[in-house]
Design a protein around this motif. Sequence first.
Motif, PDB file in Angstrom:
ATOM      1  N   SER A   4       0.840  -1.185   0.000  1.00 50.70           N
ATOM      2  CA  SER A   4       0.000   0.000   0.000  1.00 50.70           C
ATOM      3  C   SER A   4       0.874   1.233   0.000  1.00 50.70           C
ATOM      4  N   VAL A   5       0.517   2.206  -0.817  1.00 49.51           N
ATOM      5  CA  VAL A   5       1.302   3.419  -0.922  1.00 49.51           C
ATOM      6  C   VAL A   5       0.394   4.607  -0.709  1.00 49.51           C
ATOM      7  N   THR A   6       0.736   5.493   0.215  1.00 53.98           N
ATOM      8  CA  THR A   6      -0.037   6.700   0.442  1.00 53.98           C
ATOM      9  C   THR A   6       0.874   7.888   0.259  1.00 53.98           C
ATOM     10  N   LEU A   7       0.477   8.831  -0.590  1.00 58.03           N
ATOM     11  CA  LEU A   7       1.335   9.966  -0.875  1.00 58.03           C
ATOM     12  C   LEU A   7       0.483  11.196  -1.021  1.00 58.03           C
ATOM     13  N   GLY A   8       0.848  12.267  -0.333  1.00 57.46           N
ATOM     14  CA  GLY A   8       0.091  13.504  -0.445  1.00 57.46           C
ATOM     15  C   GLY A   8       0.640  14.353  -1.556  1.00 57.46           C
ATOM     16  N   GLY A   9      -0.197  15.226  -2.111  1.00 57.35           N
ATOM     17  CA  GLY A   9       0.262  16.112  -3.162  1.00 57.35           C
ATOM     18  C   GLY A   9      -0.746  17.198  -3.393  1.00 57.35           C
ATOM     19  N   CYS A  10      -0.385  18.176  -4.221  1.00 59.82           N
ATOM     20  CA  CYS A  10      -1.302  19.248  -4.551  1.00 59.82           C
ATOM     21  C   CYS A  10      -1.601  19.202  -6.031  1.00 59.82           C
ATOM     22  N   ASP A  11      -2.613  19.939  -6.444  1.00 57.89           N
ATOM     23  CA  ASP A  11      -3.049  19.876  -7.831  1.00 57.89           C
ATOM     24  C   ASP A  11      -1.963  20.320  -8.789  1.00 57.89           C
ATOM     25  N   VAL A  57      -3.566   3.695  -2.655  1.00 53.45           N
ATOM     26  CA  VAL A  57      -3.418   2.821  -3.815  1.00 53.45           C
ATOM     27  C   VAL A  57      -2.680   1.558  -3.385  1.00 53.45           C
ATOM     28  N   LYS A  58      -3.201   0.407  -3.796  1.00 49.32           N
ATOM     29  CA  LYS A  58      -2.574  -0.866  -3.446  1.00 49.32           C
ATOM     30  C   LYS A  58      -1.931  -1.484  -4.684  1.00 49.32           C
ATOM     31  N   TYR A  59      -0.704  -1.954  -4.519  1.00 52.03           N
ATOM     32  CA  TYR A  59       0.032  -2.586  -5.608  1.00 52.03           C
ATOM     33  C   TYR A  59       0.258  -4.054  -5.251  1.00 52.03           C
ATOM     34  N   TRP A 128       6.753   6.848 -14.863  1.00 56.89           N
ATOM     35  CA  TRP A 128       5.308   6.619 -14.909  1.00 56.89           C
ATOM     36  C   TRP A 128       4.598   7.387 -13.799  1.00 56.89           C
ATOM     37  N   TYR A 129       3.297   7.563 -13.996  1.00 54.39           N
ATOM     38  CA  TYR A 129       2.472   8.314 -13.061  1.00 54.39           C
ATOM     39  C   TYR A 129       2.245   7.519 -11.780  1.00 54.39           C
ATOM     40  N   TYR A 130       2.391   8.192 -10.655  1.00 53.24           N
ATOM     41  CA  TYR A 130       2.267   7.588  -9.325  1.00 53.24           C
ATOM     42  C   TYR A 130       1.037   8.187  -8.645  1.00 53.24           C
ATOM     43  N   ALA A 131      -0.041   7.432  -8.618  1.00 55.40           N
ATOM     44  CA  ALA A 131      -1.331   7.968  -8.185  1.00 55.40           C
ATOM     45  C   ALA A 131      -1.365   8.316  -6.703  1.00 55.40           C
ATOM     46  N   ASN A 132      -2.168   9.319  -6.390  1.00 56.94           N
ATOM     47  CA  ASN A 132      -2.405   9.774  -5.032  1.00 56.94           C
ATOM     48  C   ASN A 132      -3.707   9.152  -4.513  1.00 56.94           C
ATOM     49  N   THR A 134      -6.286  10.426  -3.367  1.00 55.66           N
ATOM     50  CA  THR A 134      -7.478  11.183  -3.740  1.00 55.66           C
ATOM     51  C   THR A 134      -7.736  11.195  -5.242  1.00 55.66           C
ATOM     52  N   ASP A 135      -6.917  10.499  -6.025  1.00 50.59           N
ATOM     53  CA  ASP A 135      -7.141  10.419  -7.467  1.00 50.59           C
ATOM     54  C   ASP A 135      -8.393   9.599  -7.776  1.00 50.59           C
ATOM     55  N   SER A 136      -8.842   9.694  -9.017  1.00 53.55           N
ATOM     56  CA  SER A 136     -10.008   8.918  -9.447  1.00 53.55           C
ATOM     57  C   SER A 136      -9.649   7.437  -9.541  1.00 53.55           C
ATOM     58  N   ASP A 137     -10.665   6.588  -9.562  1.00 50.57           N
ATOM     59  CA  ASP A 137     -10.428   5.150  -9.695  1.00 50.57           C
ATOM     60  C   ASP A 137      -9.692   4.837 -10.998  1.00 50.57           C
ATOM     61  N   LYS A 138     -10.012   5.570 -12.065  1.00 51.99           N
ATOM     62  CA  LYS A 138      -9.355   5.338 -13.355  1.00 51.99           C
ATOM     63  C   LYS A 138      -7.876   5.683 -13.283  1.00 51.99           C
ATOM     64  N   GLU A 139      -7.550   6.799 -12.637  1.00 45.28           N
ATOM     65  CA  GLU A 139      -6.147   7.192 -12.502  1.00 45.28           C
ATOM     66  C   GLU A 139      -5.379   6.173 -11.664  1.00 45.28           C
ATOM     67  N   LYS A 140      -6.009   5.687 -10.608  1.00 44.52           N
ATOM     68  CA  LYS A 140      -5.359   4.674  -9.772  1.00 44.52           C
ATOM     69  C   LYS A 140      -5.138   3.383 -10.554  1.00 44.52           C
ATOM     70  N   GLU A 141      -6.129   3.005 -11.343  1.00 38.64           N
ATOM     71  CA  GLU A 141      -6.015   1.780 -12.138  1.00 38.64           C
ATOM     72  C   GLU A 141      -4.867   1.881 -13.137  1.00 38.64           C
TER      73      GLU A 141
END
Length: 209
Positions: A4-11, A57-59, A128-132, A134-141
């Motif tokens: 599991s990865v948790t990462l904070g970020g701003c827009d 996000v879980k990997y 590659w993109y590393y989802a946050n 709070t991202d959408s399900d599609k972005e996480k996928e």
Amino acid sequence: MAVSVTLGGCDSTKEDAQNPETNAESSEQAVAEAPVENSAVDNPDLDGATAQQGTPVKYDVSAWNADKGEPLGTDELDSIKSAFGKVISTDENSLDYASNPATKYRFMKTDAPYLDIIDSEKYLELGWYYANPTDSDKEKELSQDHAKKAYQLSRRLMGDEGGKMVADMLSNQIIKNRVIGGQKVELAKCEFYSCMLVINKSAAQTDNS
């Protein structure tokens, strides 16, 4: 076992990650920056409200081990690109990790979470993109799918050690200047909406410096 990865970020950071810069200045800044927590997540706002934390996000790295694939060398560019899928666009005027002339291959459309390979005479770079959370399900996928491709390609380039390295990256570990599976990895990390793996193709495989 899932990681599991948790990462904070701003827009604004997220927008930068969707279109990462390839110049040396941005690379050097990325190396110098340490992971930080999003204060908006941990601390109440002035009005007493708290920011939405989302779902981490879980990997599922253990599920990616089934097909190791044939070993690859860093000079087998066509096979390396095939492992990431279809090239959507090519920029022959890009720069590598050290600002040397390079070619960037993009495997996603501009407005989608990115998946790139940057190739130069000295370096092979995977990004590659590393989802946050709070991202959408599609972005996480898509982030999970990108990570899976990077994991499987790294195993082909560096054996089981390469796969373990990507798993470590997804757990917020930073790898610098280490020989892994016979390849010199100058930098490997995931933070601020972005994962980057930089292999020095010109370094001797016995170089442990």
